[in-house]
Enzyme design. Structure first.
Site, PDB file in Angstrom:
ATOM      1  N   SER A  39      -8.405 -47.003   3.426  1.00 24.03           N
ATOM      2  CA  SER A  39      -7.497 -45.866   3.262  1.00 24.03           C
ATOM      3  C   SER A  39      -6.043 -46.324   3.363  1.00 24.03           C
ATOM      4  O   SER A  39      -5.590 -47.113   2.539  1.00 24.03           O
ATOM      5  CB  SER A  39      -7.853 -44.779   4.289  1.00 24.03           C
ATOM      6  OG  SER A  39      -7.240 -43.561   3.983  1.00 24.03           O
ATOM      7  N   HIS A  87     -15.582 -40.855   2.982  1.00 23.35           N
ATOM      8  CA  HIS A  87     -14.421 -41.642   3.417  1.00 23.35           C
ATOM      9  C   HIS A  87     -14.640 -42.284   4.791  1.00 23.35           C
ATOM     10  O   HIS A  87     -13.732 -42.885   5.331  1.00 23.35           O
ATOM     11  CB  HIS A  87     -13.201 -40.708   3.480  1.00 23.35           C
ATOM     12  CG  HIS A  87     -11.869 -41.405   3.469  1.00 23.35           C
ATOM     13  ND1 HIS A  87     -11.350 -42.019   2.351  1.00 23.35           N
ATOM     14  CD2 HIS A  87     -10.938 -41.571   4.447  1.00 23.35           C
ATOM     15  CE1 HIS A  87     -10.155 -42.519   2.629  1.00 23.35           C
ATOM     16  NE2 HIS A  87      -9.884 -42.281   3.906  1.00 23.35           N
ATOM     17  N   ASP A 139     -15.943 -38.731  -1.458  1.00 27.70           N
ATOM     18  CA  ASP A 139     -14.811 -38.826  -0.532  1.00 27.70           C
ATOM     19  C   ASP A 139     -14.011 -37.524  -0.583  1.00 27.70           C
ATOM     20  O   ASP A 139     -13.575 -37.099  -1.662  1.00 27.70           O
ATOM     21  CB  ASP A 139     -13.932 -40.003  -0.965  1.00 27.70           C
ATOM     22  CG  ASP A 139     -12.837 -40.353   0.026  1.00 27.70           C
ATOM     23  OD1 ASP A 139     -12.238 -39.428   0.617  1.00 27.70           O
ATOM     24  OD2 ASP A 139     -12.556 -41.550   0.185  1.00 27.70           O
TER      25      ASP A 139
END
Length: 299
Positions: free
Chosen positions: A153, A275, A235
């Site tokens: 991320s 995620h 995600d």
């Protein structure tokens, strides 16, 4: 230079996970970092390569070291893993704890230039210079001239950014669900604006930290080593609120067309994955093998 203090030493797989702290001269505060030393370190091997794992928003050194599961692959191939923090902590700047996406836990791997933040928020210099120098002074068996970088991320953005901005510094790069064009998305706009400034002239500096802008401008002049990226199709930050996307992988693929990296970014969309660290741990083995190849650990 401040000394590293060992806060804990934990037997983990075939090696040991060290929880370390030190006083940072660039961030002007105490910083924590976790370090995994593989079994080869305790077998007396010297010149052990190093993989840096950069974590995402809100994370600490604990997240990656406890949930990404790079350690068994570090033992398999013979590399150490460094898990830095994501920001300075406890610096008591007004506003640094108001939101999870800016300030504490959200250093965004830049060197701040805005007066309010520039004393403490210098994660770019910390990751690139201060931390490796400090670690290699104490752990002399580790080879910081042979290192790679990965992240998730915000950390995935950071990994690609560090790799592209510093040719020949890292042997390879990979990322999990990275923020690929941060100057065009909410998280990046917020952090770049806060740390670097919001004027049009300030935005020239944003571009120097933005992987999509670096690649599309062909400003990267180093060796073209393939970049591996995984992105979960489920995600929640990919294609949210209609068509809005916090991560912009498809836009990134469009922006790099015609660049010297057009054919050397492998971006794998994986159905069903989100995620989380369940996603990361599912593909950490593939990323570890990618780095082992370029660290010279595969026959």
């Amino acid at each position: 230079m401040s000394a590293l203090k060992v806060e804990a030493e934990i037997y983990n797989f075939g090696g040991r996970l060290l929880k370390l702290s030190h006083e940072s001269l660039v961030n002007n505060c105490s910083m924590g970092v976790n370090l995994y030393l593989p079994k080869q370190y305790y077998e007396g091997k010297t010149k052990i390569p190093v993989l840096f794992y950069l974590a995402g928003l809100t994370c600490t050194p604990a997240n990656g070291s406890e949930k990404a599961f790079f350690q068994p692959y570090a033992d398999k191939y013979g590399f150490a893993v460094v898990f830095p923090d994501t920001s300075p902590r406890g610096v008591k700047i007004e506003g640094d704890d108001e939101t999870w996406s800016f300030g504490t836990g959200a250093g965004f791997y830049v060197d701040a230039v805005q007066e309010k933040w520039k004393k403490n928020y210098n994660m770019y210099s910390y990751i690139l210079k201060e931390l490796p120098t400090l670690l290699k002074t104490k752990y002399t068996q580790l080879d910081f001239d042979n290192k790679s970088i990965t992240g998730h991320s915000m950390g995935g953005y950071g990994a690609i950014m560090f790799f592209l901005r510093n040719p020949n510094e890292f042997k390879s790069c990979s990322a999990f669900a990275p923020i690929l064009n941060p100057s065009k998305t909410n998280w990046g706009i917020k952090c770049f604006g806060g740390y670097l400034g919001e004027s049009e002239s300030d935005k020239k500096l944003w571009e120097k930290y933005d992987p999509a802008e670096i690649i599309s401008s062909n400003s990267y002049k180093g060796p073209v080593v393939p970049i591996l990226i995984h992105q979960g199709v489920n995600d929640p930050f990919y294609k949210v609120k209609g068509d809005y996307d916090y991560l912009t992988p498809n836009e990134f693929l469009e922006k790099i067309k015609g660049s010297n990296y057009e054919k050397d970014v492998t971006l794998k969309f994986v159905d069903g994955f989100d995620h989380s660290y369940f996603f990361i741990s599912s593909f950490s083995g593939e990323h570890a093998a990618h780095h082992a190849k370029y660290l010279g650990l595969l026959d």
